[in-house]
Design an enzyme around this catalytic site. Structure first.
Site, PDB file in Angstrom:
ATOM      1  N   HIS A 272       5.193   1.016  -1.228  1.00  0.00           N
ATOM      2  CA  HIS A 272       5.464   0.030  -0.217  1.00  0.00           C
ATOM      3  C   HIS A 272       4.066  -0.885  -0.319  1.00  0.00           C
ATOM      4  O   HIS A 272       3.056  -0.191  -0.133  1.00  0.00           O
ATOM      5  CB  HIS A 272       5.647   0.653   1.158  1.00  0.00           C
ATOM      6  CG  HIS A 272       5.666  -0.502   2.388  1.00  0.00           C
ATOM      7  ND1 HIS A 272       4.951  -0.495   3.399  1.00  0.00           N
ATOM      8  CD2 HIS A 272       6.404  -1.654   2.352  1.00  0.00           C
ATOM      9  CE1 HIS A 272       4.986  -1.495   4.257  1.00  0.00           C
ATOM     10  NE2 HIS A 272       5.751  -2.122   3.592  1.00  0.00           N
ATOM     11  N   SER A 273       4.252  -2.203  -0.236  1.00  0.00           N
ATOM     12  CA  SER A 273       3.239  -3.019  -0.033  1.00  0.00           C
ATOM     13  C   SER A 273       1.991  -2.911  -1.253  1.00  0.00           C
ATOM     14  O   SER A 273       2.241  -2.692  -2.456  1.00  0.00           O
ATOM     15  CB  SER A 273       2.714  -3.220   1.213  1.00  0.00           C
ATOM     16  OG  SER A 273       1.934  -4.088   1.682  1.00  0.00           O
TER      17      SER A 273
END
Length: 647
Positions: A272-273
């Site tokens: 994520h990210s």
């Protein structure tokens, strides 16, 4: 268990605490009656639960030491968001911002005659910036709401084994380690599929990606001959400002030295990210440092969610660019801004997109990008999508057109990307794929409101919604039929679908006027990096339209506060963890598999001259922290003398 009710009406009481990345779960079981016969005098009097943040009020303002905030939710054991809830008494309740000295009180409703009720209460730390501090809290269960008004004199009146004093009531407490323990495998195979979850900037795995872990484990039923093992690296928490190399090396060594054993035959990565870049660096590092790893372990899924794969150098506010270049968020910010100069004139993200990573990526069965179209001011659309998309179709979908079916098993293998619909059905055999910059030049209408929605990159708004997320209403939680479709674009893009470069092909680093060296602009660097990521492979790009806070909703950071992302996690699990036979998505690439080790000069022996940027040992001082981490560490030295928040 003691029988009878305690004098103060409290049936269960415990004091506890949680640190950064920690959560504790209470499984509350209440037997309404025993045996097969229903008693004639049965009563349906509700029980009540209270969680109180007992941290001193003075710490409320000490944001960089915490923040000292709890998230709590209560749900029935049988609750799942895919099922319609008829009785409002069974609705989940939650509170995401329980400050110091505040309380969360909820009813444990006994609204129908059944032998057993089971509820689950999660208490989650919202600490972001400090590994040493903790949030103290108390949990109590009472037979009336009014019982919480009485001060609990002592826990000595309660059973010392489980702190309960009520017939039929049992409370089981689970720690973070218990929740993340690998479930018991009922099969006989010794093989395991290792699934690595990697968190983003100023985040953690154990609390922020716990929901995703649980949903992935539900797919174990699809793998009778293979054990799913979901893990995440925790030693990068509070270190995310030190740079992608620092984070990636830590993750790589964790995988090879701590997780790998002879039972591991497959591996998947979900980031994520910033975690998307962290796992990419880790893969590249493993390829060079431990070249035998991917010969023994089959790479299956490479998945990113709202990851800045091209950095955030363009299409972001000027104050953000300035902050990145100044190192406000440390080495990581400079790398994301394509401003780092540790490796000469080539930014780290440019070097990362070279041969080793691409060679390993081509071996993955599936490569998928989950992309926020709107309401994500942290990571711009062009970066998380690797620049190239059918932007015109995105605008049509954002304009209110019906979202086409995105059944993950209905993706065609040949010529999958068409402008007709998301499944590649009707339409021409051409594609409207364009780069971000080309699309905006062609658009030529800066007053188009629909177009500006794709340009929404307000960092301030995103930070505000991350702290105080707009929460779903009761109807959204109870009735799946009321939820709007979130997946607005789901296509497979191949290298041949990319548009031709805007200018004639010239060797990287030269200008169109000749062989004179010319520094590439950041937009040019981004396009070069994006084209490298597409070299010889296809990418499934899933664009979603989520309400704020989209950046955290996309992973369901908190089960109910970020519930708008439920459908994204459902899609991810359904498309990637349906068993060994569900490989329709891994359409064959046109290019032949590249020679595995043609460019590996030293086989992991240092110094590796070709990849010194990757494997070279850095002076610890080169991993610069940003302002937030520096301030937090200074504060830590102060709180060591104040044990109430650390002991």
């Amino acid at each position: 268990m003691n029988t009878g009710t305690s004098l103060d009406g409290i049936l269960y009481h415990e004091q506890s605490s949680v640190k950064l990345g920690e959560l504790e779960r209470y499984v509350i079981t209440y037997d309404l009656y025993e045996g097969d016969e229903i008693p004639a005098d049965i009563r349906l009097d509700s029980l009540w639960v209270k969680i109180e943040n007992t941290t001193k009020l003075s710490y409320k303002a000490a944001y960089l030491l915490g923040p000292f905030i709890l998230y709590c939710d209560l749900r029935t054991k049988g609750y799942h968001h895919s099922q319609k809830i008829i009785s409002s008494a069974d609705k989940p309740v939650f509170q995401s911002n329980i400050q110091a000295q505040q309380k969360f009180v909820a009813e444990l409703s006994l609204h129908q005659i059944k032998q057993r009720y089971v509820w689950i209460v999660d208490v989650v730390s919202q600490i972001i910036f400090n590994k040493e501090t903790k949030i103290n809290y108390e949990i109590s269960i009472g037979n009336t709401k009014a019982s919480f008004k009485k001060k609990i004199r002592s826990t000595s009146t309660l059973n010392t084994q489980d702190n309960t004093s009520y017939i039929g009531l049992q409370v089981q407490k689970l720690t973070t380690a218990d929740i993340w323990a690998v479930p018991k495998f009922l099969g006989t195979s010794q093989k395991s599929h290792l699934i690595i979850l990697t968190h983003g900037f100023q985040s953690n795995v154990t609390a922020d990606m716990e929901y995703m872990m649980e949903e992935i484990y539900k797919a174990q039923v699809n793998y009778p001959d293979e054990r799913l093992v979901v893990k995440g690296y925790m030693k990068n928490i509070c270190e995310t400002e030190k740079g992608i190399k620092f984070l990636g090396i830590g993750l790589a060594n964790y995988i090879v030295n701590e997780l790998y054993d002879n039972s591991v035959n497959k591996i998947s990565f979900i980031g994520h990210s910033l975690g998307g870049l962290t796992q990419a660096f880790a893969i590249c590092y493993i390829k060079i440092k431990y070249p035998e790893f991917f010969q023994k372990v089959e790479p299956v899924n490479f998945i990113t969610l709202a990851s800045p794969l091209l950095g955030i150098a363009t299409s972001t506010p000027n104050y953000v660019k300035k902050s990145l270049s100044m190192g406000i968020i440390g080495t990581t910010g400079q790398e994301l801004g394509l401003e780092d100069s540790k490796f000469g004139d080539k930014p780290l993200l440019y070097l990362l997109s070279e041969g080793p990573l691409i060679k390993v990526l081509t071996r993955f069965k599936r490569r998928t990008l989950y992309i926020n179209a709107i309401n994500d001011g942290i990571v711009p659309l062009y970066s998380s999508s690797l620049l190239f998309l059918d932007y015109s179709q995105l605008l049509d979908k954002l304009g209110g057109q019906t979202t086409a079916s995105c059944d993950p098993l209905f993706q065609p293998k040949d010529n999958p990307v068409t402008p007709g619909d998301d499944n590649g059905n009707a339409g021409d055999k051409t594609t409207n794929t364009s780069s971000w910059n080309t699309f905006w030049k062609a658009k030529g209408n800066q007053d188009d409101r629909k177009s500006k929605r794709l340009m929404n990159t307000s960092v301030i708004k995103s930070m505000k919604s991350a702290v105080l997320p707009p929460c779903p209403d009761t109807e959204y939680l109870l009735n799946p039929d009321t939820r709007a479709a979130t997946i607005i674009h789901d296509k497979i893009y191949t290298e041949k679908d990319l548009p031709a470069p805007a200018a004639a092909e010239f060797p990287e680093g030269t200008s169109a006027q000749g062989n004179e060296k010319k520094k590439k602009s950041k937009k040019e660097l981004e396009e070069i990096i994006a084209r490298r990521w597409h070299k010889g492979m296809h990418w499934r790009k899933v664009v979603v339209s989520l309400k704020p806070d989209a950046h955290n909703n996309i992973i369901v950071r908190r089960r109910f506060a970020n519930a708008y992302g439920w459908s994204v996690v459902d899609h991810l699990v359904g498309a990637h963890f349906q068993g060994d036979g569900a490989d329709i998505l891994s359409a064959p690439d046109a290019a032949e598999p590249p020679d595995e080790d043609v460019d590996i000069a030293s086989g992991g022996v240092e110094p590796n001259k070709l990849f010194s940027w990757l494997t070279g040992v850095e002076d610890p001082g080169t991993y610069r922290e940003g302002v937030v981490s520096t301030a937090s560490h200074l504060a830590s030295s102060w709180i060591r003398r104040h044990s109430s928040v650390t002991d």
